[in-house]
Design a protein around this motif. Structure first.
Motif, PDB file in Angstrom:
ATOM      1  N   THR A   1       0.832  -1.208   0.000  1.00 44.28           N
ATOM      2  CA  THR A   1       0.000   0.000   0.000  1.00 44.28           C
ATOM      3  C   THR A   1       0.862   1.251   0.000  1.00 44.28           C
ATOM      4  N   ARG A   2       1.926   1.242   0.781  1.00 42.36           N
ATOM      5  CA  ARG A   2       2.797   2.418   0.855  1.00 42.36           C
ATOM      6  C   ARG A   2       3.570   2.636  -0.439  1.00 42.36           C
ATOM      7  N   GLU A   3       4.141   1.557  -0.990  1.00 45.88           N
ATOM      8  CA  GLU A   3       4.993   1.690  -2.168  1.00 45.88           C
ATOM      9  C   GLU A   3       4.225   1.578  -3.480  1.00 45.88           C
TER      10      GLU A   3
ATOM     11  N   THR B   1      -6.092   3.912   1.822  1.00 41.32           N
ATOM     12  CA  THR B   1      -5.547   5.274   1.812  1.00 41.32           C
ATOM     13  C   THR B   1      -6.616   6.341   1.633  1.00 41.32           C
TER      14      THR B   1
END
Length: 313
Positions: free
Chosen positions: A41-43, A214
């Motif tokens: 999710t972050r990258e 997000t």
């Protein structure tokens, strides 16, 4: 210029992880990895490179990267099933570009993750471009975003075994009309069986979506791939000479039925490609993407190229 303009997938190698440069090294790293979902999710996209994965080890790796592999039911791309819910990437002539898209964004439900595996790298070209969906949305002119705000309507004409495009049997991976109807009844799609044995499907979908984790809004539709203008002027003209638009294997309009201007379609297509970052394949590479946050495509190539894909929820 914000951080999205510099975004690229995170490349994970034996050197960056301290793991052995072997398939077992990758498996060990993945088993010890805490929070793969949060990392993805972050990258948004992860490239695993240098672990020398071959088809013999792919199953074990996929089990760790994809929690629940999905069948490509209601998929519109030409693919060949080569394993347990493992497929070839879109089978399209190598000299052409495949424009950016999120897999099955036209459907009622879509895979959350995609995993690509390079079984054989091409001689030249053949990169998989990936694009940040937020950046793609922001790259579009305000007028285009406004026109798409009401959503789009996709239409499919699936033949019954012989004809132009895909059959409904291949699309839904079944020969049972009852199974197809049960599936479509759960999606809210409108459909009708045609006298020639084919199936016509129509469904309204939004043009953007918000990621469940997000909350970010991303461009999330395949209007440019379903619209004849996205195929280029010569191809569009040839198709119109063969049959009216409503009889094409697939077509798209705004949700209210009004036509989407061709210049809107070409802008969506071209700016998605302009914002993309190329993942150049090496044999044995894997690419894991969050299918909502990242769109993907394909660059032209020469020589044999074999990239496999699997999907999960």
């Amino acid at each position: 210029m914000d951080d999205r303009s510099h975004w690229a997938p995170l490349v994970i190698t034996p050197e960056s992880t301290g793991a052995a440069a072997t398939p077992d090294g990758l498996v060990g790293h993945l088993r010890g990895l805490d929070g793969l979902g949060a990392l993805l999710t972050r990258e948004k996209a992860l490239v695993f490179r240098g672990f020398r994965v071959t088809p013999a080890e792919l199953e074990e790796v996929m089990d760790l990267l994809l929690p629940s592999r999905l069948a490509y039911v209601h998929g519109n791309s030409p693919r060949t099933k080569v394993g347990q819910n493992v497929y070839t990437s879109t089978e399209y002539p190598p000299e052409f570009t495949i424009s950016m898209h999120n897999e099955m964004s036209y459907a009622h439900s879509w895979p959350a993750r995609l995993l690509f595996f390079c079984d054989r790298a091409p001689a030249t070209g053949g990169a998989t471009p990936v694009v940040d969906g937020v950046r793609w949305l922001e790259a579009l002119d305000p007028e285009v975003r406004e026109r798409f705000a009401g959503g789009v309507r996709y239409r499919q004409n699936l033949h019954g075994g012989t004809g132009f495009g895909k059959s409904w049997q291949d699309t839904f991976e079944t020969g049972s009309r009852e199974d197809v109807e049960a599936f479509l009844d759960g999606t809210g799609a409108e459909y009708e069986w045609k006298k020639d044995g084919g199936l016509r499907v129509s469904q309204e979908r939004p043009s953007t979506a918000r990621h469940p984790v997000t909350g970010t809004e991303v461009w999330f539709n395949q209007a440019d791939q379903w619209h004849v203008a996205g195929l280029g002027d010569e191809t569009a003209a040839a198709l119109h000479r063969i049959m009216p638009e409503q009889d094409l294997p697939q077509s798209v309009s705004f949700a209210d039925g009004s036509p989407i201007p061709a210049d809107h379609i070409t802008q969506v297509r071209d700016r998605g490609l302009e914002c993309a970052v190329d993942v150049d394949w090496q044999t044995g590479d894997l690419l894991l993407v969050d299918n909502m946050l990242v769109g993907h495509g394909r660059r032209p190539f020469t020589g044999p190229r074999r990239v496999l894909v699997a999907m999960s929820d």
